[in-house]
Design a protein around this motif. Structure first.
Motif, PDB file in Angstrom:
ATOM      1  N   CYS A  40       0.834  -1.376  -0.196  1.00  0.00           N
ATOM      2  CA  CYS A  40      -0.536  -0.143  -0.312  1.00  0.00           C
ATOM      3  C   CYS A  40       0.960   0.938  -0.063  1.00  0.00           C
ATOM      4  O   CYS A  40       1.621   1.387   0.560  1.00  0.00           O
ATOM      5  N   ILE A  41       0.693   2.074  -1.424  1.00  0.00           N
ATOM      6  CA  ILE A  41       1.693   3.016  -1.663  1.00  0.00           C
ATOM      7  C   ILE A  41       1.213   4.658   0.030  1.00  0.00           C
ATOM      8  O   ILE A  41       0.045   4.848  -0.787  1.00  0.00           O
ATOM      9  N   ASN A  42       2.090   4.750   1.304  1.00  0.00           N
ATOM     10  CA  ASN A  42       1.530   5.824   2.055  1.00  0.00           C
ATOM     11  C   ASN A  42       1.591   7.248   1.599  1.00  0.00           C
ATOM     12  O   ASN A  42       1.071   8.256   0.461  1.00  0.00           O
ATOM     13  N   GLN A  43       3.216   7.241   0.630  1.00  0.00           N
ATOM     14  CA  GLN A  43       3.730   8.590   0.365  1.00  0.00           C
ATOM     15  C   GLN A  43       4.097   8.470  -1.736  1.00  0.00           C
ATOM     16  O   GLN A  43       4.909   6.807  -1.190  1.00  0.00           O
ATOM     17  N   GLY A  44       4.660   9.165  -2.023  1.00  0.00           N
ATOM     18  CA  GLY A  44       5.443   8.939  -3.583  1.00  0.00           C
ATOM     19  C   GLY A  44       4.401   8.492  -4.866  1.00  0.00           C
ATOM     20  O   GLY A  44       3.492   8.061  -4.166  1.00  0.00           O
ATOM     21  N   ARG A  63       1.653   4.481 -10.099  1.00  0.00           N
ATOM     22  CA  ARG A  63       0.284   3.715  -9.242  1.00  0.00           C
ATOM     23  C   ARG A  63       0.880   5.428  -7.988  1.00  0.00           C
ATOM     24  O   ARG A  63       2.563   5.349  -8.134  1.00  0.00           O
ATOM     25  N   ARG A  64       0.439   5.478  -7.162  1.00  0.00           N
ATOM     26  CA  ARG A  64       0.888   6.843  -6.305  1.00  0.00           C
ATOM     27  C   ARG A  64      -0.153   6.381  -4.847  1.00  0.00           C
ATOM     28  O   ARG A  64      -0.308   5.658  -4.762  1.00  0.00           O
ATOM     29  N   GLU A  65       0.231   7.826  -4.240  1.00  0.00           N
ATOM     30  CA  GLU A  65      -0.758   7.055  -2.779  1.00  0.00           C
ATOM     31  C   GLU A  65      -2.291   7.068  -2.014  1.00  0.00           C
ATOM     32  O   GLU A  65      -2.949   6.918  -3.219  1.00  0.00           O
ATOM     33  N   GLY A  66      -1.999   5.834  -2.018  1.00  0.00           N
ATOM     34  CA  GLY A  66      -3.745   5.168  -1.857  1.00  0.00           C
ATOM     35  C   GLY A  66      -3.882   3.991  -2.752  1.00  0.00           C
ATOM     36  O   GLY A  66      -4.855   3.340  -2.055  1.00  0.00           O
ATOM     37  N   ASP A  67      -2.825   4.151  -3.501  1.00  0.00           N
ATOM     38  CA  ASP A  67      -2.916   3.312  -4.592  1.00  0.00           C
ATOM     39  C   ASP A  67      -2.332   1.528  -4.104  1.00  0.00           C
ATOM     40  O   ASP A  67      -1.287   1.806  -2.445  1.00  0.00           O
ATOM     41  N   VAL A  68      -3.313   0.694  -4.201  1.00  0.00           N
ATOM     42  CA  VAL A  68      -2.271  -1.053  -3.947  1.00  0.00           C
ATOM     43  C   VAL A  68      -1.587  -2.180  -5.226  1.00  0.00           C
ATOM     44  O   VAL A  68      -1.471  -1.439  -6.160  1.00  0.00           O
ATOM     45  N   LEU A  69      -0.436  -2.366  -4.929  1.00  0.00           N
ATOM     46  CA  LEU A  69       0.051  -3.032  -5.233  1.00  0.00           C
ATOM     47  C   LEU A  69      -0.043  -4.575  -4.917  1.00  0.00           C
ATOM     48  O   LEU A  69       0.420  -4.901  -3.830  1.00  0.00           O
ATOM     49  N   GLY A  70       0.579  -5.527  -6.338  1.00  0.00           N
ATOM     50  CA  GLY A  70       0.462  -7.285  -6.017  1.00  0.00           C
ATOM     51  C   GLY A  70      -0.210  -7.995  -5.271  1.00  0.00           C
ATOM     52  O   GLY A  70       0.029  -8.671  -5.082  1.00  0.00           O
ATOM     53  N   PHE A  71      -1.231  -7.198  -5.970  1.00  0.00           N
ATOM     54  CA  PHE A  71      -2.713  -8.192  -5.164  1.00  0.00           C
ATOM     55  C   PHE A  71      -3.193  -9.014  -6.520  1.00  0.00           C
ATOM     56  O   PHE A  71      -3.101 -10.252  -6.088  1.00  0.00           O
ATOM     57  N   GLN A  72      -2.286  -8.780  -7.717  1.00  0.00           N
ATOM     58  CA  GLN A  72      -2.043  -9.945  -8.556  1.00  0.00           C
ATOM     59  C   GLN A  72      -1.268 -11.301  -8.331  1.00  0.00           C
ATOM     60  O   GLN A  72      -2.289 -12.281  -9.246  1.00  0.00           O
ATOM     61  N   VAL A  91       6.825   6.206   0.942  1.00  0.00           N
ATOM     62  CA  VAL A  91       7.027   5.050   1.996  1.00  0.00           C
ATOM     63  C   VAL A  91       5.435   4.138   1.786  1.00  0.00           C
ATOM     64  O   VAL A  91       4.692   4.714   1.389  1.00  0.00           O
ATOM     65  N   VAL A  92       6.080   2.638   2.044  1.00  0.00           N
ATOM     66  CA  VAL A  92       4.788   1.818   1.085  1.00  0.00           C
ATOM     67  C   VAL A  92       4.338   0.771   2.385  1.00  0.00           C
ATOM     68  O   VAL A  92       6.083   0.481   3.395  1.00  0.00           O
ATOM     69  N   CYS A  93       3.244   0.670   2.446  1.00  0.00           N
ATOM     70  CA  CYS A  93       3.441  -0.268   4.170  1.00  0.00           C
ATOM     71  C   CYS A  93       2.850  -1.654   3.677  1.00  0.00           C
ATOM     72  O   CYS A  93       2.450  -1.683   2.001  1.00  0.00           O
ATOM     73  N   MET A  94       3.210  -2.457   3.748  1.00  0.00           N
ATOM     74  CA  MET A  94       3.755  -4.406   3.233  1.00  0.00           C
ATOM     75  C   MET A  94       2.771  -5.254   3.865  1.00  0.00           C
ATOM     76  O   MET A  94       2.950  -5.298   5.528  1.00  0.00           O
ATOM     77  N   VAL A  95       1.261  -5.422   4.138  1.00  0.00           N
ATOM     78  CA  VAL A  95       0.971  -6.087   4.932  1.00  0.00           C
ATOM     79  C   VAL A  95       0.655  -7.683   4.038  1.00  0.00           C
ATOM     80  O   VAL A  95       1.191  -8.201   3.485  1.00  0.00           O
ATOM     81  N   PRO A  96       0.790  -8.646   5.059  1.00  0.00           N
ATOM     82  CA  PRO A  96       1.906 -10.150   5.142  1.00  0.00           C
ATOM     83  C   PRO A  96       0.300 -11.507   4.415  1.00  0.00           C
ATOM     84  O   PRO A  96      -1.000 -10.174   4.729  1.00  0.00           O
ATOM     85  N   PHE A 151      -1.305  12.482 -13.174  1.00  0.00           N
ATOM     86  CA  PHE A 151       0.268  11.835 -12.100  1.00  0.00           C
ATOM     87  C   PHE A 151       0.587  12.359 -11.090  1.00  0.00           C
ATOM     88  O   PHE A 151       0.300  12.024 -10.029  1.00  0.00           O
ATOM     89  N   PHE A 152       1.362  13.556 -12.125  1.00  0.00           N
ATOM     90  CA  PHE A 152       1.984  14.485 -11.075  1.00  0.00           C
ATOM     91  C   PHE A 152       1.267  15.791 -10.911  1.00  0.00           C
ATOM     92  O   PHE A 152       2.175  16.789 -10.008  1.00  0.00           O
ATOM     93  N   GLN A 153       0.629  15.778 -11.188  1.00  0.00           N
ATOM     94  CA  GLN A 153      -0.376  17.479 -10.793  1.00  0.00           C
ATOM     95  C   GLN A 153      -0.367  17.826  -9.721  1.00  0.00           C
ATOM     96  O   GLN A 153      -1.320  16.801  -9.050  1.00  0.00           O
TER      97      GLN A 153
END
Length: 216
Positions: A40-44, A63-72, A91-96, A151-153
């Motif tokens: 989960c992207i917290n910042q950046g 992908r940017r703040e609020g998006d999730v990655l790796g679910f596929q 800053v990225v949070c990883m949920v096991p 994306f960067f706006q």
């Protein structure tokens, strides 16, 4: 997706998640590796890319703040089919993965949100493949610049430039760096953009949108 979780589920996630800082260019997860969990992207801002048959990078999504990655990879129980790399300091949070599957088992709304994400990701992948196959490279550059603009706006109305290397711009267009650089110079000569080093400033968004839609 995490908005569907109950307070107790969010507390469980908060207790088990791992928060990690990444500098620009650092790999968050690598294509071919086993997924450790949901990111989960917290910042950046992050690019998700693949290596083609020739070993060249292709950026398949941003992908940017609020998006999730790796679910596929998690849901398919496969290794990652793409890599995630920090485009800016992140800053990225990883949920096991154990916590991820625990919530799927007990929260149907979470599962439905996940299905929606998977469906949207598939649609984006199909659109990306069609554009690579049929959209002329000049129009792909215009489309990439429009995508990067939004994306960067920033949230405010302040002027801004897009921090993107020529290599990443080419990878987003699925073309050679030399081709991307040459066409970008053409756009600069036409007054559509200004460039300074690796930063690009969009000067005529409306014209870029028209060029992007010519064969859309």
């Amino acid at each position: 997706m995490l908005g569907t979780c109950q307070v107790s589920e969010l507390a469980h996630i908060a207790g088990g998640k791992v928060s990690q800082q990444y500098q620009r260019g650092q790999v968050i997860y690598q294509e071919g590796n086993s997924p450790a969990g949901l990111y989960c992207i917290n910042q950046g801002k992050v690019k998700v890319s693949k290596q083609n048959s020739e070993g060249k990078e292709q950026i398949v999504k941003l992908r940017r703040e609020g998006d999730v990655l790796g679910f596929q990879a998690l849901t398919a129980t496969n290794n990652h089919c793409s890599s995630a790399v920090a485009l800016t300091d992140c800053v990225v949070c990883m949920v096991p993965r154990s916590d991820f599957f625990s919530i799927i088992a007990q929260n149907s709304q979470f599962s439905h949100a996940l299905m929606h994400l998977l469906s949207a990701a598939l649609g984006q992948a199909e659109k990306h493949m069609l554009h690579i196959a049929y959209k002329p490279v000049r129009e792909r550059l215009a489309e990439a610049l429009v995508q990067l603009y939004y994306f960067f706006q920033p949230a405010t109305q302040e002027a801004f430039s897009i921090p993107i290397s020529r290599e990443d711009l080419a990878a987003l267009m699925s073309t050679a760096k030399e081709t991307a650089s040459r066409l970008l110079s053409d756009f600069r000569d036409e007054g559509l953009v200004a460039t300074q080093g690796s930063r690009i400033t969009v000067l005529n968004l409306e014209k870029l949108q028209k060029i992007s839609a010519m064969s859309g």
